[in-house]
Design a protein around this motif. Structure first.
Motif, PDB file in Angstrom:
ATOM      1  N   ASP A 156       0.827  -1.199   0.000  1.00  0.00           N
ATOM      2  CA  ASP A 156       0.000   0.000   0.000  1.00  0.00           C
ATOM      3  C   ASP A 156       0.868   1.257   0.000  1.00  0.00           C
ATOM      4  O   ASP A 156       1.739   1.409   0.853  1.00  0.00           O
ATOM      5  CB  ASP A 156      -0.867  -0.036   1.271  1.00  0.00           C
ATOM      6  CG  ASP A 156      -2.015   0.931   1.190  1.00  0.00           C
ATOM      7  OD1 ASP A 156      -1.774   2.072   0.768  1.00  0.00           O
ATOM      8  OD2 ASP A 156      -3.129   0.541   1.556  1.00  0.00           O
ATOM      9  N   GLN A 159       1.184   2.929   3.244  1.00  0.00           N
ATOM     10  CA  GLN A 159       2.107   2.284   4.181  1.00  0.00           C
ATOM     11  C   GLN A 159       3.495   2.906   4.062  1.00  0.00           C
ATOM     12  O   GLN A 159       4.161   3.179   5.061  1.00  0.00           O
ATOM     13  CB  GLN A 159       2.181   0.789   3.852  1.00  0.00           C
ATOM     14  CG  GLN A 159       3.012  -0.002   4.830  1.00  0.00           C
ATOM     15  CD  GLN A 159       2.209  -0.387   6.043  1.00  0.00           C
ATOM     16  OE1 GLN A 159       1.292  -1.165   5.952  1.00  0.00           O
ATOM     17  NE2 GLN A 159       2.554   0.176   7.173  1.00  0.00           N
ATOM     18  N   LEU A 162       3.443   6.406   5.520  1.00  0.00           N
ATOM     19  CA  LEU A 162       3.500   6.304   6.978  1.00  0.00           C
ATOM     20  C   LEU A 162       4.936   6.071   7.439  1.00  0.00           C
ATOM     21  O   LEU A 162       5.431   6.740   8.344  1.00  0.00           O
ATOM     22  CB  LEU A 162       2.601   5.152   7.432  1.00  0.00           C
ATOM     23  CG  LEU A 162       2.809   4.667   8.864  1.00  0.00           C
ATOM     24  CD1 LEU A 162       2.196   5.650   9.824  1.00  0.00           C
ATOM     25  CD2 LEU A 162       2.217   3.296   9.065  1.00  0.00           C
ATOM     26  N   LEU A 163       5.611   5.121   6.791  1.00  0.00           N
ATOM     27  CA  LEU A 163       6.983   4.813   7.193  1.00  0.00           C
ATOM     28  C   LEU A 163       7.901   6.007   6.975  1.00  0.00           C
ATOM     29  O   LEU A 163       8.808   6.257   7.761  1.00  0.00           O
ATOM     30  CB  LEU A 163       7.493   3.594   6.411  1.00  0.00           C
ATOM     31  CG  LEU A 163       7.051   2.268   7.025  1.00  0.00           C
ATOM     32  CD1 LEU A 163       7.147   1.140   6.023  1.00  0.00           C
ATOM     33  CD2 LEU A 163       7.905   1.951   8.253  1.00  0.00           C
ATOM     34  N   ARG A 164       7.621   6.768   5.914  1.00  0.00           N
ATOM     35  CA  ARG A 164       8.465   7.945   5.679  1.00  0.00           C
ATOM     36  C   ARG A 164       8.277   8.972   6.791  1.00  0.00           C
ATOM     37  O   ARG A 164       9.234   9.603   7.221  1.00  0.00           O
ATOM     38  CB  ARG A 164       8.159   8.558   4.316  1.00  0.00           C
ATOM     39  CG  ARG A 164       9.049   7.969   3.221  1.00  0.00           C
ATOM     40  CD  ARG A 164       8.600   8.409   1.853  1.00  0.00           C
ATOM     41  NE  ARG A 164       8.679   9.843   1.663  1.00  0.00           N
ATOM     42  CZ  ARG A 164       8.051  10.490   0.687  1.00  0.00           C
ATOM     43  NH1 ARG A 164       7.298   9.823  -0.163  1.00  0.00           N
ATOM     44  NH2 ARG A 164       8.181  11.781   0.556  1.00  0.00           N
ATOM     45  N   LEU A 166       7.689   8.256   9.721  1.00  0.00           N
ATOM     46  CA  LEU A 166       8.402   7.711  10.887  1.00  0.00           C
ATOM     47  C   LEU A 166       9.914   7.794  10.674  1.00  0.00           C
ATOM     48  O   LEU A 166      10.678   7.210  11.431  1.00  0.00           O
ATOM     49  CB  LEU A 166       7.998   6.252  11.128  1.00  0.00           C
ATOM     50  CG  LEU A 166       6.541   5.971  11.480  1.00  0.00           C
ATOM     51  CD1 LEU A 166       6.307   4.491  11.667  1.00  0.00           C
ATOM     52  CD2 LEU A 166       6.127   6.721  12.730  1.00  0.00           C
ATOM     53  N   ASP A 167      10.330   8.486   9.610  1.00  0.00           N
ATOM     54  CA  ASP A 167      11.745   8.669   9.285  1.00  0.00           C
ATOM     55  C   ASP A 167      12.439   7.365   8.889  1.00  0.00           C
ATOM     56  O   ASP A 167      13.632   7.200   9.123  1.00  0.00           O
ATOM     57  CB  ASP A 167      12.511   9.320  10.449  1.00  0.00           C
ATOM     58  CG  ASP A 167      11.933  10.669  10.826  1.00  0.00           C
ATOM     59  OD1 ASP A 167      11.510  11.388   9.903  1.00  0.00           O
ATOM     60  OD2 ASP A 167      11.873  10.985  12.028  1.00  0.00           O
ATOM     61  N   ALA A 168      11.680   6.422   8.300  1.00  0.00           N
ATOM     62  CA  ALA A 168      12.300   5.185   7.854  1.00  0.00           C
ATOM     63  C   ALA A 168      13.100   5.433   6.575  1.00  0.00           C
ATOM     64  O   ALA A 168      12.686   6.198   5.714  1.00  0.00           O
ATOM     65  CB  ALA A 168      11.226   4.134   7.595  1.00  0.00           C
ATOM     66  N   GLN A 172      14.853   0.524   5.353  1.00  0.00           N
ATOM     67  CA  GLN A 172      13.934   0.137   6.433  1.00  0.00           C
ATOM     68  C   GLN A 172      12.529  -0.105   5.900  1.00  0.00           C
ATOM     69  O   GLN A 172      11.830  -0.989   6.391  1.00  0.00           O
ATOM     70  CB  GLN A 172      13.919   1.214   7.511  1.00  0.00           C
ATOM     71  CG  GLN A 172      15.183   1.209   8.353  1.00  0.00           C
ATOM     72  CD  GLN A 172      15.160   2.276   9.416  1.00  0.00           C
ATOM     73  OE1 GLN A 172      14.741   3.403   9.151  1.00  0.00           O
ATOM     74  NE2 GLN A 172      15.605   1.937  10.607  1.00  0.00           N
ATOM     75  N   ARG A 175      12.664  -3.474   4.573  1.00  0.00           N
ATOM     76  CA  ARG A 175      12.808  -4.495   5.596  1.00  0.00           C
ATOM     77  C   ARG A 175      11.525  -4.670   6.407  1.00  0.00           C
ATOM     78  O   ARG A 175      11.094  -5.788   6.673  1.00  0.00           O
ATOM     79  CB  ARG A 175      13.952  -4.094   6.522  1.00  0.00           C
ATOM     80  CG  ARG A 175      14.099  -5.049   7.651  1.00  0.00           C
ATOM     81  CD  ARG A 175      15.275  -4.730   8.539  1.00  0.00           C
ATOM     82  NE  ARG A 175      15.074  -5.459   9.770  1.00  0.00           N
ATOM     83  CZ  ARG A 175      15.433  -5.002  10.950  1.00  0.00           C
ATOM     84  NH1 ARG A 175      16.016  -3.833  11.043  1.00  0.00           N
ATOM     85  NH2 ARG A 175      15.219  -5.714  12.018  1.00  0.00           N
ATOM     86  N   PHE A 176      10.899  -3.558   6.777  1.00  0.00           N
ATOM     87  CA  PHE A 176       9.749  -3.667   7.672  1.00  0.00           C
ATOM     88  C   PHE A 176       8.443  -3.902   6.921  1.00  0.00           C
ATOM     89  O   PHE A 176       7.527  -4.502   7.462  1.00  0.00           O
ATOM     90  CB  PHE A 176       9.627  -2.423   8.548  1.00  0.00           C
ATOM     91  CG  PHE A 176      10.685  -2.354   9.614  1.00  0.00           C
ATOM     92  CD1 PHE A 176      10.745  -3.334  10.591  1.00  0.00           C
ATOM     93  CD2 PHE A 176      11.623  -1.346   9.624  1.00  0.00           C
ATOM     94  CE1 PHE A 176      11.727  -3.296  11.574  1.00  0.00           C
ATOM     95  CE2 PHE A 176      12.605  -1.301  10.609  1.00  0.00           C
ATOM     96  CZ  PHE A 176      12.656  -2.283  11.578  1.00  0.00           C
ATOM     97  N   ALA A 177       8.332  -3.413   5.706  1.00  0.00           N
ATOM     98  CA  ALA A 177       7.037  -3.532   5.020  1.00  0.00           C
ATOM     99  C   ALA A 177       7.112  -4.359   3.739  1.00  0.00           C
ATOM    100  O   ALA A 177       6.368  -5.313   3.568  1.00  0.00           O
ATOM    101  CB  ALA A 177       6.496  -2.138   4.705  1.00  0.00           C
ATOM    102  N   PRO A 180       8.595  -8.478   3.832  1.00  0.00           N
ATOM    103  CA  PRO A 180       7.639  -9.445   4.387  1.00  0.00           C
ATOM    104  C   PRO A 180       6.344  -9.499   3.592  1.00  0.00           C
ATOM    105  O   PRO A 180       5.764 -10.568   3.430  1.00  0.00           O
ATOM    106  CB  PRO A 180       7.380  -8.931   5.809  1.00  0.00           C
ATOM    107  CG  PRO A 180       8.340  -7.839   6.061  1.00  0.00           C
ATOM    108  CD  PRO A 180       8.967  -7.425   4.794  1.00  0.00           C
ATOM    109  N   ALA A 181       5.908  -8.353   3.067  1.00  0.00           N
ATOM    110  CA  ALA A 181       4.654  -8.353   2.303  1.00  0.00           C
ATOM    111  C   ALA A 181       4.807  -9.154   1.015  1.00  0.00           C
ATOM    112  O   ALA A 181       3.843  -9.724   0.514  1.00  0.00           O
ATOM    113  CB  ALA A 181       4.236  -6.913   1.984  1.00  0.00           C
TER     114      ALA A 181
END
Lengths: 270, 264
Positions: A156, A159, A162-164, A166-168, A172, A175-177, A180-181
């Motif tokens: 998405d 998504q 949102l991660l941006r 959060l300063d990803a 990252q 790795r986080f989204a 795994p998706a």
């Protein structure tokens, strides 16, 4: 009246779904047996199931010894193909330039007959297992690449926003989204890769020579066909058939462990 | 380590100048697929003091989400200026990661900030009781109700430690009863963890019940056509006469825009 009929109980349903594959297999084998025994073909062209069963029984040791190298090729080849497909998918996903450079090559590579490059592979790496792995990887990486690229792209966009916030970093977010998706899609690709991987092993064994006895089931099939040992060739094919099915379901189990959220229906607990 | 939220500013600091939101004459336009210019926002000036909750209501497609992305720094304005402390986005859907437990989802910002999994999870899990989520730390998103998923998503937003929260229709997907519950819950959560909030919603009542200030946007291109101060004590009941009165004013402003849009 469909509505009027009582729905089958879970128990009956389970019995039915367990019996269905056996019933279908019995029907197919039965039809085969009748056709082969009717005399309209020769046993050299189509051996009957009981002749194949006899050949399996008589050559159990030989077949088992040949399954070893083929299983090794398929197993290692699939693992390497998964790694390569996944890695290429990530590269293609993160870089538009790489996507434009690599994707056409990957698509084109699927059209190159293995026979064309087999001599080169043997010239470089000899008669061992390695050139066969290369052939299997060439055949199998592609479905993993395509499904994984689609899986990575299906995350998405919100998504990622949102991660941006959060300063990803890009890594990252992967790795986080995204990784795994993409895993369920990659595993679907692996399932396709597996089903072509077994035939890939046959092609590899046919196209690149091997030194020594027990060179694999593909090798055995070709030798038997040449020697008009058709039942034994069929017996070897049956072993490949069963091996492919076993691998497929082994991967299903792996999927439930690796990506339970994809296999699990909503509300169901692991 | 205390179970206080990350880098939560002291009240005195929170009142500092940089923690608010200030948009000055902001315009933003996009090109659609055929290359035509689509003006999403035009001349929008908005202000939220530190610790204030600014609600933005407007018809669909009035550039509300664009507004939030501007505040979060995900987009830059074509004209005007946006001044804002670091902001975090809570998108409309909860977007919880289905392979992580609720605690791990809430801890996402901490993981991104480099905390190891165990410590991040422990810090998030410690706040579950306060958020009305006690006992669900290990549950996966598919096992949670819509309201609980939004609570986890909100906790994830809070744990980013940012001083400005951008909430994009956070309760839009919930049923009316759950939504009312969640509005009360959000009001009390913000009382415990004060932040500057920009709340986009199409629910005028929600805006009046929760906000210090309600800005009504016109249809595209979005302009601020009405700004209402909601100087009412909290907690506010939706049946309160003052709430109903303000709601009526906001609705009239919205209704005016749709009739001019129909006439145009």
């Amino acid at each position: 009246m469909r509505e009027a009929r009582a729905p089958p109980t879970p128990h009956a349903q389970r019995l039915l779904s367990a019996l269905a594959p056996i019933a279908l297999a019995c029907a197919l084998v039965g039809a085969w047996e009748l056709y082969a025994d009717s005399g309209s073909t020769s046993a050299y062209v189509l051996p009957s199931p009981h002749a194949i069963a006899q050949a399996m029984w008589d050559n159990a040791g030989l077949l088992a010894a040949n399954l070893g190298p083929t299983a090794t090729e398929v197993g290692l080849g699939i693992v390497l193909a998964l790694l390569l497909g996944f890695l290429l998918a990530v590269l293609v996903h993160v870089s538009r330039a790489l996507r434009r450079a690599l994707y056409p090559l990957a698509v084109g590579s699927q059209a190159v007959p293995i026979a064309v490059i087999a001599p080169l592979l043997v010239f470089w790496w000899g008669f061992g297992v390695f050139p066969k792995l290369v052939v299997i990887v060439l055949i199998c990486f592609f479905p993993v690449l395509v499904t994984t690229v689609d899986g990575l792209a299906a995350v998405d966009p919100d998504q990622l926003k949102l991660l941006r916030t959060l300063d990803a970093s890009r890594w990252q977010a992967l790795r986080f989204a995204e990784l795994p998706a993409a895993l369920p899609a990659a595993i679907s690709g692996a399932r396709i890769a597996l089903s072509v991987g077994v035939i890939g092993a046959y092609i590899a064994e046919s196209q690149t020579a091997t030194v020594g006895a027990h060179a694999g089931l593909g090798h055995e099939i070709n030798a038997d066909l040449t020697a008009l040992q058709t039942p034994r060739a069929y017996a070897a094919a049956v072993v490949l058939f069963a091996f492919a099915i076993a691998c497929f379901y082994a991967l299903r189990l792996a999927e439930r462990r690796l990506a339970p959220w994809a296999a699990r229906s909503p509300g169901e607990r692991t | 380590m205390p179970t206080q939220l990350q880098s939560r500013p002291r009240p005195s600091q929170r009142r500092s100048e940089g923690d608010g939101i200030a948009l000055q004459g902001v315009g933003r336009a996009f090109r659609d697929r055929r290359g035509a210019l689509l003006r999403a926002l035009s001349g929008v000036s908005l202000h939220a003091a530190p610790g204030e909750l600014l609600a933005v209501v407007g018809p669909s497609g009035c550039g509300k989400s664009t507004l939030l992305e501007l505040i979060c720094g995900l987009q830059s304005p074509d004209e005007g200026s946006v001044a804002c402390a670091p902001a975090v986005l809570m998108p409309q859907r909860d977007l919880l990661l289905p392979w992580l437990s609720a605690a791990d989802n809430a801890a996402l910002a901490l993981r991104v900030a480099g905390l190891p999994r165990g410590r991040a999870r422990a810090r998030a899990a410690a706040l579950f009781a306060e958020m009305g989520l006690d006992g669900f730390q290990g549950a996966h998103p598919s096992e949670l109700s819509g309201g609980m998923r939004q609570r986890v998503a909100f906790l994830r937003t809070l744990l980013s430690g940012k001083r400005v929260l951008c909430l994009d229709e956070p309760f839009g997907a919930l049923d009316a009863i759950t939504r009312a519950e969640m509005q009360e819950w959000l009001a009390s959560a913000l009382q415990r963890e004060p932040r500057t909030v920009a709340l986009v919603t199409h629910d005028v009542e929600e805006a009046v019940v929760l906000a210090d200030r309600v800005a009504v946007l016109s249809p595209r291109p979005g302009r601020v056509i009405e700004e209402l101060e909601v100087a009412l004590p909290r907690p506010r009941a939706r049946t309160d006469a003052a709430v109903i009165g303000l709601r009526g004013r906001a609705l009239r402003a919205l209704g005016g825009t749709s009739s001019t849009a129909a006439a145009a």
